[in-house]
Design an enzyme around this catalytic site. Sequence first.
Site, mmCIF file in Angstrom:
data_model
loop_
_atom_site.group_PDB
_atom_site.id
_atom_site.type_symbol
_atom_site.label_atom_id
_atom_site.label_comp_id
_atom_site.label_asym_id
_atom_site.label_seq_id
_atom_site.Cartn_x
_atom_site.Cartn_y
_atom_site.Cartn_z
ATOM 1 N N GLU A 242 -5.407 -8.391 0.422
ATOM 2 C CA GLU A 242 -6.131 -8.063 1.660
ATOM 3 C C GLU A 242 -7.593 -7.804 1.337
ATOM 4 O O GLU A 242 -7.904 -7.156 0.333
ATOM 5 C CB GLU A 242 -5.604 -6.780 2.333
ATOM 6 N N GLU B 118 0.806 -1.229 0.000
ATOM 7 C CA GLU B 118 0.000 0.000 0.000
ATOM 8 C C GLU B 118 0.834 1.272 0.000
ATOM 9 O O GLU B 118 0.823 2.051 0.963
ATOM 10 C CB GLU B 118 -0.976 0.003 1.178
#
Length: 455
Positions: free
Chosen positions: A348, A166
Site C-alpha cells: 500500500e 497491518e
Amino acid sequence: MKMPAFPESFLWGASTSSYQIEGAAAEDGRAPSIWDTFCRLKGRVNNGDSGDVACDHYHRMPEDVRLMKDLGLAAYRFSIAWPRLLPRGRGAVNQPGLDFYDRLIDALLENGIEPWPCLFHWDLPQALDDLGGWSNRDMAGWFADYALLCARRYGDRVKHWATVNEFSVFTLFGYAWGWGAPSISDKAFHLKTIHHVNLAHGAAVDVLADQIKGAEIGAIHSWQPLRPQKQTPEDIAAAALFNEHWNLAFPDAQILGHYPPLIARDIEPYVQAGDMARICRPLQWFGVNHYAPMYGGADANMLWGFGWGEVPAELPRSGVGWPMQPEAFKDTLLELTRRYRLPVYVTENGYGSEDKGGRAAEIDDQERLAYLQSYIAAMAEALKAGADVRGYFAWSLLDNFEWGAGYGTRFGIVHVDYPTQERTVKASGKWYSQLIKNKKRGLTRTSTSGPETGA
Ligand code: FCB
C-alpha cells in the site's frame, strides 16, 4: 522529471480490502463482522457511514476486473472476507461466499492479473468476537482452519498469499485506543491480542505452506519511520515505545523470532513455551504499507503513554494532513531490506484527500498524481541504493470506505460516485496506467510529467 529504470520483472498493481469495497453486507449468507457492529455505534464513523453498500464490488466485480485490465495492472491485492466464507467464523461453510472469490480469482487470471489475496483485513466475524475475539488463544487455531479452507479451495490458482494486513494498526486502534472495531481500550487485552495475532499468523503460514506447492507467503505491515517530536528524554522514550508497538512488534516476532525489548517485558505473561517458534515461520516476502513519517511524543492521556506529536511545520501535508516526505519511503525500503532480508513488496502507498464535494476536482487529482510520482521516484532510488523491492501496489484501486473517516476521505486512483456507483479513472490513475504500460512495453525510462507523455 525522469525516472530511473525498474527491472522488467517489477510487479505493478493496486490494492483494496473486502469490507472497504464489497458491500452486500447481508447478502448470500454473509454474517456481520466487528466492523458492521462498530459502524452501528452512534457517532463512531463519520456521517454514520458503513460498509453495507460500499463500492458494491460484490455485484460489480466483473466490471472492476475489466477496469484493472484497462489500467494494465499486473497484480491485484484484495482481502477475503472471513464472515462471507465462515459466517460463524468456524464450522459451517457458506458456499456462495466461496463461489464469489472463485469467480474473482478466475476473472483475474483470465485477464492476466495475478491474484494477491490477504486472509484478514480487519473484518473479524462478530461470532468470534463474541467468544473473546483475539484475546482468546483459540483464535490461532480458528484462523488456521479458515486458512486451510482458503488454501484448499483457491490454492490451485493462487500462489501469493498474505496472512494479515497491518497487525499493529488494527490491534492498537481496536484494542488499545478503542477508536476502531471492536472498540476496546485495555492493556492486558491489547497484549494478548498482539501475541495471539502473531500465533494465528504462524499457524496460517504452516497451513498455506503445507497445502500449496510453490506458495509465496508473506504478511503485510504498516511501517512508518517514528521520530520523537522533540529531543526531550520524555519524547524520545515515548517515541521508542511507539516504534516498538507500531513498527516492530509483529515483524520482529515473525521474522527475527523475538519481541522488541520493551514489549517483550510486558508480553511475557502471555507467552507459553514454544510460542516464538510457532510464530517465526519461513516467509517468502515482506509486505509494507507506507504513507508518511510519524512524530511521536509522551501523552499521558493515551493508554500506553505515547501519542502523535506535532509534525514539523516545514513538511508539506497530504489532503488528510499526513506529512509527505518521499525520502522517508526510500529510507523505509532500505531499512526493511537490511533488517529482515526478505524481498519487499509495497502493498500500500497512496494519497488521501477530503472530499470537498467537487467531483471534477476529485477526478483531476493533481496532488495525488504528484504524490505517486515522487514516491515512485523515491522507490526507484531505494532500488538503486540496494533495497530489494519487487513490486508496488497503489492504495487504492477505488475510492472506498475509509474506516472511521467513512466515505468523506478518498484514496482511489479511480473515482467512485457513490449514488450511481460510476467509476471514473482519475488523472493519477491515468498516469499510473501509462507508467505500467510503458514499463510493459520495455520503455525503461518514463517521463513522470503527465499521463500522455513518455509513450
Ligand atoms: C491502511 C489500511 C487501508 C487503508 C489505508 C488508507 O492503514 O490498511 O485499509 O485504510 O490505510
